[in-house]
Design a protein around this motif. Structure first.
Motif, mmCIF file in Angstrom:
data_model
loop_
_atom_site.group_PDB
_atom_site.id
_atom_site.type_symbol
_atom_site.label_atom_id
_atom_site.label_comp_id
_atom_site.label_asym_id
_atom_site.label_seq_id
_atom_site.Cartn_x
_atom_site.Cartn_y
_atom_site.Cartn_z
ATOM 1 N N PRO A 102 37.292 -52.223 -5.097
ATOM 2 C CA PRO A 102 36.613 -51.323 -4.158
ATOM 3 C C PRO A 102 35.282 -51.889 -3.644
ATOM 4 N N GLN A 105 36.067 -54.816 -1.166
ATOM 5 C CA GLN A 105 36.586 -54.371 0.130
ATOM 6 C C GLN A 105 35.451 -53.859 1.009
ATOM 7 N N ALA A 106 34.572 -53.045 0.442
ATOM 8 C CA ALA A 106 33.436 -52.539 1.213
ATOM 9 C C ALA A 106 32.540 -53.693 1.655
ATOM 10 N N LEU A 109 34.353 -55.841 4.447
ATOM 11 C CA LEU A 109 34.422 -55.207 5.766
ATOM 12 C C LEU A 109 33.054 -55.179 6.447
ATOM 13 N N TYR A 110 32.029 -54.831 5.683
ATOM 14 C CA TYR A 110 30.683 -54.788 6.253
ATOM 15 C C TYR A 110 30.211 -56.192 6.650
ATOM 16 N N LEU A 127 33.138 -49.933 8.771
ATOM 17 C CA LEU A 127 33.401 -49.803 7.338
ATOM 18 C C LEU A 127 33.931 -48.409 7.020
ATOM 19 N N ASN A 128 33.271 -47.389 7.519
ATOM 20 C CA ASN A 128 33.707 -46.015 7.264
ATOM 21 C C ASN A 128 35.094 -45.735 7.833
ATOM 22 N N TYR A 131 37.648 -48.354 5.500
ATOM 23 C CA TYR A 131 37.562 -48.573 4.061
ATOM 24 C C TYR A 131 38.733 -47.992 3.274
ATOM 25 N N LEU A 132 39.004 -46.730 3.407
ATOM 26 C CA LEU A 132 40.063 -46.119 2.596
ATOM 27 C C LEU A 132 41.437 -46.691 2.919
ATOM 28 N N LEU A 135 41.474 -50.223 1.372
ATOM 29 C CA LEU A 135 41.476 -50.164 -0.093
ATOM 30 C C LEU A 135 42.822 -49.676 -0.624
ATOM 31 N N ARG A 177 41.069 -54.402 11.631
ATOM 32 C CA ARG A 177 39.764 -54.441 12.282
ATOM 33 C C ARG A 177 39.937 -54.516 13.798
#
Length: 187
Positions: A102, A105-106, A109-110, A127-128, A131-132, A135, A177
């Motif tokens: 987790p 991944q965050a 992406l950021y 990211l928001n 993310y889920l 992940l 993305r």
């Protein structure tokens, strides 16, 4: 036979560099695999190849994609040693899947968004949004590969193994993305 000798020479050279210069070798490998995954993703989708995602994935691989996993795998071998720990594979896998994955991944992406030139707010928005989804896909598709990696792959080759798996993963992340970026441009 003539093709096998250059291939074997390349493998021997790679393994020698992996032994002598593990971090540099893993960083360069991650750079190449990440860039190739980004290019392949763009080609498969029918888009023209854009340089900014290729450079972002390459730079990410060079700076973080080889080094962070290298130290992570060393860390879990020390924390959950095979000889003295009960159920070391299960503990390593749970730690990797529930804590490390987790976070990575965050972070990925950021950082990829920032390396593409997006500002902080745009990177957080991406990211928001992703993310889920990313992940959950990571847990669904990469857990088996992590089991194989931790159970059967020697520690020195774990980053390489996950880099090879990561080629497909880089294609997946790049496509998610790209889809998200197209959605933002329509708004």
């Amino acid at each position: 036979m003539s093709l096998s000798k250059p291939v074997m020479n390349l493998v021997v050279s790679y393994l020698q560099n992996l032994y002598l210069h593990p971090i540099k070798t893993k960083a360069i490998t991650s750079c190449v695999v990440g860039s190739a995954g980004s290019i392949a993703s763009q080609l498969v989708s029918g888009d023209s190849v854009r340089l900014d995602p290729v450079l972002a994935f390459g730079l990410y691989g060079l700076i973080f994609g080889g080094t962070i996993p290298h130290y992570f795998y060393e860390f879990i071998e020390r924390v959950f040693p095979q000889e003295t720990s009960a159920f070391p594979l299960a503990k390593k896998l749970l730690f990797e899947r529930l804590i490390f994955a987790p976070f990575m991944q965050a972070f990925s992406l950021y950082t990829l968004a920032r390396f593409e030139g997006k500002n902080h707010n745009a990177a957080l928005k991406q990211l928001n949004a992703l993310y889920l989804t990313v992940l959950e896909a990571n847990w669904k598709w990469l857990t088996l590969f992590q089991i194989i990696n931790m159970a059967f792959i020697p520690p020195m080759l774990r980053v390489l193994f996950m880099n090879l798996v990561g080629f497909g993963w880089a294609m997946f992340v790049a496509s998610k993305r790209r889809q998200q970026n197209k959605g933002i441009k329509k708004d």
